[in-house]
Design a protein around this motif. Structure first.
Motif, PDB file in Angstrom:
ATOM      1  N   ASP A  96      -9.900  13.001  -8.942  1.00 24.80           N
ATOM      2  CA  ASP A  96      -9.298  13.168  -7.475  1.00 24.80           C
ATOM      3  C   ASP A  96      -9.341  11.649  -6.736  1.00 24.80           C
ATOM      4  O   ASP A  96      -8.715  11.567  -5.859  1.00 24.80           O
ATOM      5  N   VAL A  97      -9.841  10.721  -7.558  1.00 24.72           N
ATOM      6  CA  VAL A  97      -9.815   9.107  -6.786  1.00 24.72           C
ATOM      7  C   VAL A  97      -8.604   8.762  -7.736  1.00 24.72           C
ATOM      8  O   VAL A  97      -8.620   8.348  -8.783  1.00 24.72           O
ATOM      9  N   SER A  98      -7.567   8.492  -6.806  1.00 25.40           N
ATOM     10  CA  SER A  98      -6.290   8.014  -7.279  1.00 25.40           C
ATOM     11  C   SER A  98      -5.861   6.616  -7.402  1.00 25.40           C
ATOM     12  O   SER A  98      -5.345   6.174  -8.338  1.00 25.40           O
ATOM     13  N   VAL A  99      -6.653   5.812  -6.624  1.00 21.93           N
ATOM     14  CA  VAL A  99      -6.471   4.587  -6.420  1.00 21.93           C
ATOM     15  C   VAL A  99      -7.712   3.689  -6.635  1.00 21.93           C
ATOM     16  O   VAL A  99      -8.838   4.136  -5.897  1.00 21.93           O
ATOM     17  N   VAL A 100      -7.710   2.509  -6.966  1.00 20.86           N
ATOM     18  CA  VAL A 100      -8.929   1.508  -6.944  1.00 20.86           C
ATOM     19  C   VAL A 100      -8.306   0.367  -6.262  1.00 20.86           C
ATOM     20  O   VAL A 100      -7.484  -0.174  -7.169  1.00 20.86           O
ATOM     21  N   VAL A 101      -8.821  -0.110  -5.356  1.00 21.60           N
ATOM     22  CA  VAL A 101      -8.679  -1.504  -4.341  1.00 21.60           C
ATOM     23  C   VAL A 101      -9.489  -2.483  -4.941  1.00 21.60           C
ATOM     24  O   VAL A 101     -10.474  -2.460  -4.806  1.00 21.60           O
ATOM     25  N   ALA A 136       0.752  -1.292  -0.077  1.00 22.08           N
ATOM     26  CA  ALA A 136      -0.068   0.031  -0.009  1.00 22.08           C
ATOM     27  C   ALA A 136       0.749   1.311  -0.023  1.00 22.08           C
ATOM     28  O   ALA A 136       0.431   2.449  -0.551  1.00 22.08           O
ATOM     29  N   ASP A 137       2.006   1.242   0.630  1.00 21.12           N
ATOM     30  CA  ASP A 137       3.038   2.336   0.567  1.00 21.12           C
ATOM     31  C   ASP A 137       3.467   2.513  -0.614  1.00 21.12           C
ATOM     32  O   ASP A 137       3.344   3.837  -1.145  1.00 21.12           O
ATOM     33  N   TYR A 138       3.837   1.485  -1.284  1.00 19.76           N
ATOM     34  CA  TYR A 138       4.354   1.662  -2.725  1.00 19.76           C
ATOM     35  C   TYR A 138       3.327   2.313  -3.561  1.00 19.76           C
ATOM     36  O   TYR A 138       3.546   3.074  -4.399  1.00 19.76           O
ATOM     37  N   THR A 139       2.053   1.784  -3.446  1.00 21.92           N
ATOM     38  CA  THR A 139       0.911   2.149  -4.374  1.00 21.92           C
ATOM     39  C   THR A 139       0.789   3.698  -4.019  1.00 21.92           C
ATOM     40  O   THR A 139       0.496   4.440  -5.096  1.00 21.92           O
ATOM     41  N   ALA A 140       0.794   4.193  -2.951  1.00 20.94           N
ATOM     42  CA  ALA A 140       0.659   5.549  -2.711  1.00 20.94           C
ATOM     43  C   ALA A 140       1.775   6.495  -3.354  1.00 20.94           C
ATOM     44  O   ALA A 140       1.533   7.573  -3.789  1.00 20.94           O
ATOM     45  N   PHE A 194      -4.263   4.300   2.680  1.00 18.59           N
ATOM     46  CA  PHE A 194      -4.469   5.395   1.696  1.00 18.59           C
ATOM     47  C   PHE A 194      -5.269   6.634   2.460  1.00 18.59           C
ATOM     48  O   PHE A 194      -5.299   7.653   2.093  1.00 18.59           O
ATOM     49  N   GLU A 195      -6.147   6.265   3.300  1.00 24.37           N
ATOM     50  CA  GLU A 195      -6.915   7.233   4.400  1.00 24.37           C
ATOM     51  C   GLU A 195      -5.931   7.999   5.017  1.00 24.37           C
ATOM     52  O   GLU A 195      -5.838   9.195   5.001  1.00 24.37           O
ATOM     53  N   GLN A 196      -5.007   7.183   5.435  1.00 23.94           N
ATOM     54  CA  GLN A 196      -3.733   7.875   6.278  1.00 23.94           C
ATOM     55  C   GLN A 196      -2.954   8.817   5.534  1.00 23.94           C
ATOM     56  O   GLN A 196      -2.369   9.805   5.982  1.00 23.94           O
ATOM     57  N   ARG A 197      -2.896   8.354   4.074  1.00 25.63           N
ATOM     58  CA  ARG A 197      -1.984   9.310   3.136  1.00 25.63           C
ATOM     59  C   ARG A 197      -2.975  10.299   2.679  1.00 25.63           C
ATOM     60  O   ARG A 197      -2.411  11.140   1.929  1.00 25.63           O
ATOM     61  N   GLY A 198      -3.976  10.501   2.823  1.00 28.10           N
ATOM     62  CA  GLY A 198      -4.881  11.613   2.473  1.00 28.10           C
ATOM     63  C   GLY A 198      -5.384  11.026   0.875  1.00 28.10           C
ATOM     64  O   GLY A 198      -5.444  12.146   0.066  1.00 28.10           O
TER      65      GLY A 198
END
Length: 706
Positions: A596-601, A535-539, A565-569
Motif C-alpha cells: 500500500d506504500v506507493s511512493v518513497v520520497v 509530485a503530480d506526475y509521480t502520483a 501525495f497526502e491530498q491524492r490519498g
C-alpha cells in the motif's frame, strides 16, 4: 636667457634619466619574471597538452599575479599613473593565462581560489620571488577545509570496550616491521615527476581496453544458505584468496560491492576489519555483514562509541565521527580496511580525507600486507585528479611519487614519459595494482536496460515569470560586463571572444555571493516551482505502474511532494538526512514490503547511496544534480541486481529556463568514467566546474546572433 637655457637643459637631462629609470624599473620586480614564465607555458601548451611542469608554472604565475595585483592596489607610495601602468602589465599576463587555459581547459581548475597548491608550486614561487630580488614570505599554515557535514568534534575518545579488548589481548601491541617488500631502487625513472603522467595515462591511453586487472577463475566461496554469488563477485574473492591485497573496486553501482568486500576480507582473514562509510549506510553495512559473514561479529560506532562491541571482528564507522575515534582506531591492530563511497575523500585537504589517509598509513605501518579496499561506483566525479587521494589511501603513491611496488612495475616497462608507449604501459601497471571495474551490461546482462526520459514542464505561473525575469537580468549583467570589456580595448574584435566570455563567467561566479540572484538561487527557485508538477506526475505514475521513487535535493521540495501525495490519498514513506538509522530503515522497509506504500520520497544526499529500492522500476528526478555521478547514483538505487523490469528515470526539466542548459552540460560530462575506466573512445567532457560552464553557455547564447 642663459639661466633659462640651463634650466631647459637640466630639465631635458632629468627627463632622460627618468626615462632610463623607468625602463630599468620595467625590467625589475616580479612582473618581468611572470611575463617570461607565462610565455613559456603558452608555448608549451601550444605544442600539446600541458605537462605537469607547465601546470605547476601556470598555477604559480596565477598565484603571484594575484598577489602582485593586491600589492599594487594597496601601495600608497605609488602614483596613479604608475599604478595604472603596472596593472595594465598584469592584465597582459592575465590575458595570456586565459588564452592558454582555453587551449587546455584542464588548467582552469588551477585558477580556482580553493585549488590545492602543490609543493612543487610553492618551491617555484620561492624561486620566482628570488629571481625578482624579493624575499618569499613565510608560508602560513594551510587551513583545513571543513566538510559539508555536521561540524566535526575535535575531542578524542576511547570506548571502554576497546580498553577491555586491549587488556584482554596484550599481543595487540604494534609491530613496527618494514612491511613494504624490498624493491630495487629506481634507475631510469629517478628524478621524473610521475604522478601527473600516471593520471594522464587514464585519459590518453584507454584505446578500448577496460580498466580491470586480470582476475582468477571463481572459487567455490562458502556463503550462507539461501545466498548466491554471481561470477564477477566470486572472481574478486578469488583474487583476495590468491593473495592480492589492494583493490579499487569500481564496479558500476548495483553489482554487489558490499558483499564482495565482506567475503574478500573473509578470504584474506583480514580481521579485525575497519569499514569507513557514509552515515546513511552504517546500518545497511551491519545488516549485510550479518547476512554474508555471520560468523564474524560486526559493531557500529555511534557518537562516542559507548555501545560498541570492542571484541567484534568488523568495526563500522562513518566519516562524520571519524575525527573523535581516529586515535584508538589507528592503534587497534586492524588487518584490513574498506572505504565505502571512496570518492568522498577526493578533496585531500578536507578533514575526512586526512583522517582516512592517516588511518591507512598506520595500518600499513603495523600490519604486513593488509587488505585495503576502496569501493565506489563513481570514482571520477569531475576530474581525473579524483584518483589521487584514492591511490594514496591504497598505498600505490605518496604525496609526490609512486611507492616502491608501483615504481618497480614502472621501471620494468623500460620506458619514460618521453617514450610514446609509456602511457598505455603505465595505465596497465596501475590497473594491475588492483583496479577492478565491471559494467552491468557485461556481467549482469539479465538486469534490464535503463533510460533517462526528460519530461519538459512549463512554469507559467507567477513563480515561473519571476524566474525567467531573474535569468534575463543575469544574462543582461553578463552581456553588460562583456560589452564594457570590449569597449575598453584599443582594437576591434570580430565575432565572440570566447576567452573573454570565460573570464566574465568566472568573475560572475566569484561575485555571486554578493548578488541576490545567481545560478544557485535560481536553481533552487526552479526546483521549488517544479515541485508540485513533479509530485503530480509521480502520483499519476503510481496509479498506473505501481511503486515510484521520488528524488529531490531540497527539503522544501520534498515537503511539497508529501503534501501532494497526502491530498491524492497516496501512502508514502520518506528517506531524509535527519533520520535516525532505525527510522530510515523503517521507511525503506515500508516502501519495499508494504504493497500500500506507493511512493518513497528521497533526499539525493541521504538516499543517493547505500539504498536498495529495486522493488520499483520508475523514478522521478524532481531537481537536477550538479554532476552526472550524483544522478547516476540515484538511478542505481533502482537499477541494480534484483531488478527484473526496465528502469525509467523521469527527469523533470523546466522549459525556457537554465534547467535546459544544465541538462545538456550534465549529459556532456557523462563520458568521464567511461573513457578513463571503461576504455571508451568518447571524449572526456571539460572537467571545469558546472556552474561556470552554465554561465559560459548563457553568455555565449546571448552573444550569438539569432
Amino acid at each position: 636667457m642663459a639661466t633659462r637655457g640651463r634650466r631647459q637643459s637640466g630639465s631635458t637631462g632629468a627627463g632622460s634619466r627618468n626615462q632610463r629609470r623607468g625602463r630599468a624599473a620595467g625590467n625589475e620586480g616580479i612582473i618581468p619574471v611572470l611575463a617570461r614564465a607565462v610565455r613559456e607555458v603558452e608555448a608549451g601548451v601550444q605544442r600539446g597538452r600541458a605537462t605537469q611542469s607547465n601546470r605547476t608554472k601556470f598555477q604559480t604565475v596565477a598565484l603571484l599575479a594575484r598577489e602582485e595585483r593586491t600589492r599594487i592596489k594597496t601601495d600608497a607610495s605609488m602614483s596613479e599613473p604608475q599604478r595604472a601602468e603596472q596593472l595594465k602589465r598584469l592584465d597582459g599576463i592575465g590575458t595570456i593565462l586565459a588564452k592558454t587555459a582555453a587551449l587546455d581547459t584542464s588548467l582552469l581548475s588551477l585558477l580556482a581560489e580553493d585549488a590545492a597548491v602543490s609543493d612543487a608550486a610553492k618551491d617555484l614561487k620561492r624561486d620566482m620571488l628570488a629571481a625578482a630580488g624579493m624575499e618569499a614570505p613565510e608560508e602560513p599554515e594551510e587551513p583545513v577545509e571543513e566538510d559539508p557535514t555536521p561540524a566535526p568534534v575535535s575531542r578524542q575518545v576511547v570506548p571502554q570496550s576497546v580498553i577491555s579488548r586491549r587488556l584482554a589481548d596484550p599481543f595487540l601491541a604494534p609491530q613496527f616491521e618494514t612491511v613494504e617488500r624490498r624493491t630495487p631502487p629506481p634507475r631510469r625513472l629517478a628524478g621524473w615527476e610521475l604522478i601527473g603522467p600516471l593520471l594522464s595515462s587514464f585519459e590518453r591511453a584507454a584505446s578500448g581496453a577496460p580498466a580491470c586487472m586480470d582476475l582468477p577463475e571463481p572459487i567455490d566461496v562458502p556463503v550462507p544458505e539461501g545466498m548466491e554469488l554471481m561470477r564477477h563477485q566470486a572472481e574478486l574473492v578469488a583474487a583476495a584468496a590468491d593473495g592480492h591485497r589492494t583493490f579499487l573496486l569500481a564496479d558500476e553501482p548495483g553489482l554487489g560491492k558490499t558483499a564482495q568486500s565482506l567475503l574478500a576480507a573473509q578470504a584474506a582473514n583480514a580481521y579485525p576489519l575497519l569499514v569507513v562509510v557514509p552515515n546513511v549506510v552504517k546500518a545497511n553495512w551491519a545488516r549485510e555483514a550479518n547476512i554474508w559473514t555471520p560468523r564474524h561479529a560486526a559493531t557500529v560506532i555511534h557518537g562516542d562509541g559507548d555501545t560498541i562491541d570492542g571484541f567484534a571482528d568488523i568495526v563500522i564507522v562513518n566519516y562524520e565521527v571519524l575525527d573523535r575515534h581516529v586515535g584508538w582506531l589507528g592503534d587497534l591492530g586492524f588487518r584490513g580496511m574498506v572505504l565505502d563511497e571512496a570518492h568522498f575523500i577526493k578533496n585531500k585537504s578536507s578533514q575526512r580525507s586526512q583522517h582516512v589517509l592517516q588511518l591507512s598509513e598506520r595500518i600499513r605501518a603495523r600490519t604486513p600486507r593488509p587488505l585495503l579496499m576502496a569501493l565506489t561506483g563513481t570514482p571520477l566525479i569531475n576530474d581525473i585528479e579524483d584518483f589521487r587521494a584514492i591511490w594514496q589511501y591504497l598505498g600505490w603513491i605518496d604525496e609526490k611519487k609512486p611507492r616502491p611496488e608501483l615504481m618497480h612495475a614502472l621501471e620494468e616497462t623500460g620506458l619514460t614519459p618521453l617514450d610514446p608507449g609509456f602511457f598505455p604501459a603505465a595505465r596497465s601497471r596501475v590497473i594491475d595494482m588492483g583496479i577492478v571495474r565491471r559494467r552491468k551490461v557485461d556481467v549482469a546482462a539479465d538486469i534490464p536496460a535503463r533510460r533517462i526520459a526528460d519530461l519538459r514542464v512549463e512554469l507559467d505561473d507567477e513563480a515561473g515569470r519571476s524566474i525567467r525575469a531573474a535569468e534575463a537580468e543575469l544574462v543582461r549583467r553578463l552581456v553588460s560586463r562583456y560589452e564594457r570589456a570590449i569597449e575598453a580595448r584599443d582594437e576591434r574584435t570580430d565575432g565572440i571572444d570566447h576567452d573573454l566570455v570565460r573570464r566574465i563567467a568566472a568573475s560572475e561566479r566569484e561575485d555571486s555571493s554578493k548578488s541576490e540572484e545567481n545560478v544557485f538561487t535560481m536553481m533552487r527557485r526552479i526546483g521549488q516551482a517544479k515541485a508540485s508538477l513533479a509530485a503530480d506526475y509521480t502520483a499519476q505514475l503510481a496509479h498506473s505502474v505501481g511503486k515510484v521513487v521520488f528524488f529531490a535535493k531540497h527539503v522544501d521540495v520534498m515537503d511539497v511532494a508529501e503534501q501532494t501525495f497526502e491530498q491524492r490519498g497516496l501512502r508514502y514513506s520518506s528517506i531524509r538526512g535527519n533520520q535516525t538509522p532505525s527510522a530510515r530503515q523503517k521507511s525503506i522497509d515500508a516502501f519495499v514490503n508494504d504493497p500500500d506504500v506507493s511512493v518513497v520520497v528521497c533526499s539525493l544526499s541521504a538516499a543517493g547511496v547505500g539504498v536498495n529500492l529495486q522493488v520499483a522500476s520508475d523514478m522521478v528526478l524532481a531537481e537536477l544534480s550538479w554532476t552526472d555521478a550524483e544522478q547516476t547514483q540515484a538511478i542505481d538505487r533502482v537499477h541494480r541486481i534484483g531488478q527484473d523490469e526496465p528502469v525509467t528515470a523521469w527527469r523533470i526539466v523546466a522549459s525556457r529556463t537554465i534547467d535546459t542548459k544544465i541538462v545538456e552540460l550534465i549529459d556532456s560530462k557523462a563520458g568521464l568514467a567511461a573513457r578513463a575506466l571503461d576504455g571508451s573512445d568518447e571524449e572526456i567532457a571539460d572537467s571545469a566546474d558546472l556552474q561556470l560552464e552554465t554561465l559560459v553557455a548563457l553568455l555565449t547564447d546571448a552573444l550569438t546572433p539569432a
